[in-house]
Scaffold this motif. Structure first.
Motif, PDB file in Angstrom:
ATOM      1  N   UNK A  34      45.879 -14.979  59.106  1.00 29.34           N
ATOM      2  CA  UNK A  34      45.072 -15.215  60.017  1.00 29.34           C
ATOM      3  C   UNK A  34      43.938 -15.737  60.287  1.00 29.34           C
ATOM      4  N   UNK A  35      43.035 -15.845  59.439  1.00 28.87           N
ATOM      5  CA  UNK A  35      41.913 -16.696  59.251  1.00 28.87           C
ATOM      6  C   UNK A  35      41.946 -18.077  58.417  1.00 28.87           C
ATOM      7  N   UNK A  36      42.748 -18.300  57.533  1.00 24.62           N
ATOM      8  CA  UNK A  36      43.139 -19.538  56.928  1.00 24.62           C
ATOM      9  C   UNK A  36      42.877 -20.585  57.117  1.00 24.62           C
ATOM     10  N   UNK A  37      44.161 -20.593  57.890  1.00 23.69           N
ATOM     11  CA  UNK A  37      44.584 -21.724  59.052  1.00 23.69           C
ATOM     12  C   UNK A  37      44.730 -22.544  58.243  1.00 23.69           C
ATOM     13  N   UNK A  38      45.528 -22.357  57.247  1.00 27.57           N
ATOM     14  CA  UNK A  38      46.404 -23.519  55.751  1.00 27.57           C
ATOM     15  C   UNK A  38      47.514 -24.074  56.975  1.00 27.57           C
ATOM     16  N   UNK A  39      48.361 -24.268  56.377  1.00 24.25           N
ATOM     17  CA  UNK A  39      49.621 -25.056  56.375  1.00 24.25           C
ATOM     18  C   UNK A  39      50.867 -24.493  55.150  1.00 24.25           C
ATOM     19  N   UNK A  40      50.579 -23.878  54.358  1.00 22.51           N
ATOM     20  CA  UNK A  40      51.242 -23.032  53.510  1.00 22.51           C
ATOM     21  C   UNK A  40      50.489 -21.931  52.495  1.00 22.51           C
ATOM     22  N   UNK A  41      51.708 -20.994  51.635  1.00 19.68           N
ATOM     23  CA  UNK A  41      51.128 -20.127  51.139  1.00 19.68           C
ATOM     24  C   UNK A  41      52.182 -20.195  50.222  1.00 19.68           C
ATOM     25  N   UNK A  54      49.650 -11.237  40.083  1.00 21.26           N
ATOM     26  CA  UNK A  54      49.969 -11.897  40.273  1.00 21.26           C
ATOM     27  C   UNK A  54      48.667 -12.208  41.905  1.00 21.26           C
ATOM     28  N   UNK A  55      49.431 -13.818  42.108  1.00 22.06           N
ATOM     29  CA  UNK A  55      48.059 -15.001  42.882  1.00 22.06           C
ATOM     30  C   UNK A  55      48.730 -15.156  43.883  1.00 22.06           C
ATOM     31  N   UNK A  56      47.789 -14.782  45.268  1.00 22.46           N
ATOM     32  CA  UNK A  56      48.219 -16.017  45.877  1.00 22.46           C
ATOM     33  C   UNK A  56      47.327 -16.664  46.827  1.00 22.46           C
ATOM     34  N   UNK A  57      47.693 -17.567  47.200  1.00 25.50           N
ATOM     35  CA  UNK A  57      46.724 -18.295  46.984  1.00 25.50           C
ATOM     36  C   UNK A  57      47.202 -19.627  48.822  1.00 25.50           C
ATOM     37  N   UNK A  58      46.739 -20.364  49.283  1.00 23.82           N
ATOM     38  CA  UNK A  58      46.779 -21.178  50.389  1.00 23.82           C
ATOM     39  C   UNK A  58      46.210 -22.084  50.389  1.00 23.82           C
ATOM     40  N   UNK A  59      46.449 -23.029  51.610  1.00 21.91           N
ATOM     41  CA  UNK A  59      45.244 -24.448  51.397  1.00 21.91           C
ATOM     42  C   UNK A  59      44.690 -24.649  52.487  1.00 21.91           C
ATOM     43  N   UNK A  60      44.402 -23.573  53.054  1.00 25.86           N
ATOM     44  CA  UNK A  60      43.025 -23.594  54.224  1.00 25.86           C
ATOM     45  C   UNK A  60      41.702 -23.157  53.538  1.00 25.86           C
ATOM     46  N   UNK A  61      41.612 -23.059  54.950  1.00 29.42           N
ATOM     47  CA  UNK A  61      39.832 -22.743  54.486  1.00 29.42           C
ATOM     48  C   UNK A  61      39.360 -21.697  53.293  1.00 29.42           C
ATOM     49  N   UNK A  62      38.100 -21.805  53.092  1.00 28.38           N
ATOM     50  CA  UNK A  62      38.307 -20.786  51.800  1.00 28.38           C
ATOM     51  C   UNK A  62      37.755 -19.484  52.520  1.00 28.38           C
ATOM     52  N   UNK A  63      37.286 -18.163  52.098  1.00 32.04           N
ATOM     53  CA  UNK A  63      36.553 -17.155  51.920  1.00 32.04           C
ATOM     54  C   UNK A  63      35.747 -17.316  51.066  1.00 32.04           C
ATOM     55  N   UNK A  64      34.335 -16.958  52.031  1.00 26.38           N
ATOM     56  CA  UNK A  64      33.378 -16.836  51.707  1.00 26.38           C
ATOM     57  C   UNK A  64      32.294 -15.582  51.931  1.00 26.38           C
TER      58      UNK A  64
END
Length: 87
Positions: A34-41, A54-64
């Protein structure tokens, strides 16, 4: 959005632990979509000293966190406890 899961060597845990991790990962995946606008998770599950981590990472925008309003999603996931079903 493509999701890669790595969970090598993970044993089964109690239903309460597995459900807490499942719903926390689900929340993180929904936020990434919904928010990160990345290409993969990537979801990474590990067994650290008998704990399911667990760890969930994406290559999108960072949470502030400083500019993100409080909600029931990620902030609730950070406590280490599943939300109460009685609310």
């Amino acid at each position: 959005m493509p999701v890669t899961v790595s969970a090598d060597g993970i044993a089964r845990f109690g239903a309460d632990v597995e459900s807490a991790v499942y719903f926390s990962c689900l929340e993180a995946l929904q936020n990434a979509a919904k928010y990160a606008r990345g290409a993969r998770v990537r979801v990474r599950l590990t067994n650290g000293s008998g704990d399911l981590r667990f760890e969930v990472t994406d290559d999108g925008r960072r949470l502030r966190p400083a500019t993100t309003s409080y909600g029931t999603g990620l902030q609730g996931s950070r406590t280490g406890s599943p939300p109460s079903a009685a609310s």
